[in-house]
Design an enzyme around this catalytic site. Structure first.
Site, PDB file in Angstrom:
ATOM      1  N   LYS A  78       0.837  -1.194   0.000  1.00  0.00           N
ATOM      2  CA  LYS A  78       0.000   0.000   0.000  1.00  0.00           C
ATOM      3  C   LYS A  78       0.876   1.249   0.000  1.00  0.00           C
ATOM      4  O   LYS A  78       1.911   1.292   0.677  1.00  0.00           O
ATOM      5  CB  LYS A  78      -0.929  -0.020   1.218  1.00  0.00           C
ATOM      6  CG  LYS A  78      -1.955   1.116   1.264  1.00  0.00           C
ATOM      7  CD  LYS A  78      -2.883   0.956   2.462  1.00  0.00           C
ATOM      8  CE  LYS A  78      -3.905   2.094   2.526  1.00  0.00           C
ATOM      9  NZ  LYS A  78      -4.846   1.941   3.660  1.00  0.00           N
ATOM     10  N   SER A 158      -9.862   2.452   2.740  1.00  0.00           N
ATOM     11  CA  SER A 158      -8.910   3.122   1.872  1.00  0.00           C
ATOM     12  C   SER A 158      -7.974   2.177   1.135  1.00  0.00           C
ATOM     13  O   SER A 158      -7.336   2.565   0.164  1.00  0.00           O
ATOM     14  CB  SER A 158      -8.067   4.094   2.708  1.00  0.00           C
ATOM     15  OG  SER A 158      -7.278   3.376   3.649  1.00  0.00           O
ATOM     16  N   SER A 182     -10.498   0.198   7.051  1.00  0.00           N
ATOM     17  CA  SER A 182      -9.873   0.293   5.721  1.00  0.00           C
ATOM     18  C   SER A 182      -9.175  -0.969   5.238  1.00  0.00           C
ATOM     19  O   SER A 182      -8.705  -1.012   4.109  1.00  0.00           O
ATOM     20  CB  SER A 182      -8.865   1.452   5.696  1.00  0.00           C
ATOM     21  OG  SER A 182      -9.552   2.678   5.659  1.00  0.00           O
TER      22      SER A 182
END
Length: 495
Positions: A78, A158, A182
């Site tokens: 990420k 997210s 998330s």
């Protein structure tokens, strides 16, 4: 073998150790899959040369017999994790061009275990969002589609790029972060497994901060077993993080017996929200029945302060974001606005932050600054902190009463269409976190397990919430649920 990218971590580990293929074979299969998946917009900074170099090192370790479980496994990282010499933007314009001179503790641990980084993954800007629509890179796209409908769907947020990449077999697993859901919400939207460990179990050092008392890293994988393997490599004490717990990390995979006889599973009445879709209610009932069939005891419980969790979260998280994001000022690193003649330092701050932050980040910074301001601090921020203490106490009471884990829905719906909430009240988007934020406020571990499909063929997930530091037991219960749910569906390839 052209389908190596479709393997689980466990299967790849066993194949690597048996010599059936090499890490370089695995890595090249994933890189080929990434090249053909531009429509998903999951990978935003590709690192093929680094990946092949790391794979070669992993193959040497495997040949020498020095091979931890993650050795040679290709991962997506990420964009919130700092990676030495590789762009780390947190999906924001304000960090454009930032290449850290250090590794985050999480990536450092994974690389020390022999894992391979394929590249950086898309996400909501500064991890603020539930749909991956706030990213400077553009939206990531869910590989799943509704039956008979070609509309692009959100992979959740997210950690949307992470979820999309794992679901589409672009990597064997990915890192995510979870501040209010998330990891778990995008996992539920994409038919993957995502665990948020206990706050303090994984180091936050070198991870771009959103809300420091809530943020926690975790793995996003294809199976519960894979989550157990990867989580073990990510956990451990870090002196560089003052919130890191100095606790021994158990062998999570070894704890996956599947035996949950006598375990007490709590079903909280407060999670039966008004207007909950019938499909979510049905899935929850089916999951409860599955755990009962596996020998668990089912107990109705009450978490009375749940209804205050969402408003408390959306005071605390923006307040901490306002404080954390003050460092992005155009002076030290990242984007700096072009100034006109006569502009002073205040103009530089204002123009840089206006250009660098997207609308959602600006909204949350303003909310956070407001609730921390003189005259409103007690009315909002301190009150939210008191509510947080009550929410944490609710869970402590239930666990002290003999409950081993709590079963709830992971999300209030299946994946929705990209753009569907664009003109809606922002609160509608925030409601996506209704089942997940309590876990962050209480610092507990939570895992999302794919458990079925809705009427339109989209995956739905169930959430299990565990006791602090009891990820092993939580993963074992999740393993049992996964086995009984038998979820094996994959998105039909269209990208």
């Amino acid at each position: 073998m052209s389908d190596l990218n479709k393997l689980t971590i466990a299967a790849a580990r066993d194949g690597l150790k048996a010599g059936d293929f090499t890490s370089l074979d695995l890595t090249n299969a994933c890189l080929t899959a990434i090249e053909g998946a531009g429509a998903l917009n999951a990978f935003v900074h590709n690192t093929p040369d680094l990946a092949r170099a790391q794979a070669a090192e992993a193959d040497a370790r495997l040949a020498a017999g020095d091979a931890p479980a993650m050795c040679g496994i290709p991962l997506g990282i990420k964009d919130l994790f700092c990676t030495k010499g590789v762009d780390t933007q947190a999906a924001s314009r304000i960090l454009e061009g930032f290449k850290p001179e250090y590794e985050s503790t999480i990536t450092d641990k994974l690389f020390a275990a022999g894992a391979v980084m394929l590249g950086k993954l898309n996400m909501d800007e500064f991890a603020m969002g539930s749909s991956n629509e706030t990213s400077v890179y553009g939206t990531a796209v869910n590989p799943w589609k509704r039956s008979g409908d070609d509309s692009a769907l959100t992979p959740g947020g997210s950690s949307g790029g992470s979820a999309a990449a794992v679901a589409a077999d672009l990597c064997l697993a990915a890192t995510g972060t979870d501040t209010g859901g998330s990891i778990r919400q995008p996992a539920a939207f994409t038919g993957t497994v995502g665990i948020k460990p206990t706050y303090g179990r994984c180091s936050r050092w070198g991870t771009v901060a959103f809300a420091s008392s809530l943020d926690q890293a975790g793995p996003m994988t294809k199976t519960v077993r894979d989550s157990a393997i990867m989580l073990q490599a990510m956990c451990g004490f870090d002196a560089k993080d003052s919130t890191s717990a100095n606790l021994e990390v158990p062998d999570f995979e070894a704890m996956l017996s599947g035996d949950i006889k006598g375990k007490v599973i709590g079903i909280p009445k407060e999670y039966r929200m008004e207007g909950m879709p019938a499909e979510i209610e049905k899935l929850w009932a089916e999951g409860t029945a599955m755990l009962k069939d596996a020998g668990a005891q089912i107990r109705d419980i009450s978490l009375p302060h749940t209804k205050y969790a969402l408003p408390a979260y959306y005071v605390i998280a923006p307040a901490e974001a306002s404080s954390n994001l003050a460092r992005y000022d155009g002076v030290r690193f990242g984007h700096r606005a072009t100034l006109a003649a006569g502009d002073g330092i205040d103009d530089m701050y204002e123009k840089t932050r206006a250009e660098g932050f997207g609308p959602e980040v600006q909204r949350r910074v303003m909310i956070g600054t407001y609730v921390l301001s003189a005259g409103f601090y007690d009315a909002y921020y301190n009150k939210a902190r008191r509510v947080r203490t009550l929410i944490k106490r609710d869970f402590e009471t239930v666990f002290a009463d003999g409950v081993d884990a709590i079963l709830t829905p992971a999300t209030p719906s299946a994946a929705f269409g990209l753009g569907e909430m664009k003109n809606a009240d922002p609160v509608q988007m925030y409601l996506n976190d209704v089942f997940t934020v309590t876990v962050n406020l209480a610092g507990l571990p939570g895992v999302s397990v794919p458990a079925g499909l809705d009427a339109k063929g989209l995956p739905l997930g169930l959430q299990l919430i565990g006791k602090p530091w009891d990820e092993g037991d939580l993963l074992n219960i999740a393993h049992s649920l996964e086995a009984r749910a038998g979820f094996v569906s994959k998105p039909a390839k269209w990208w």
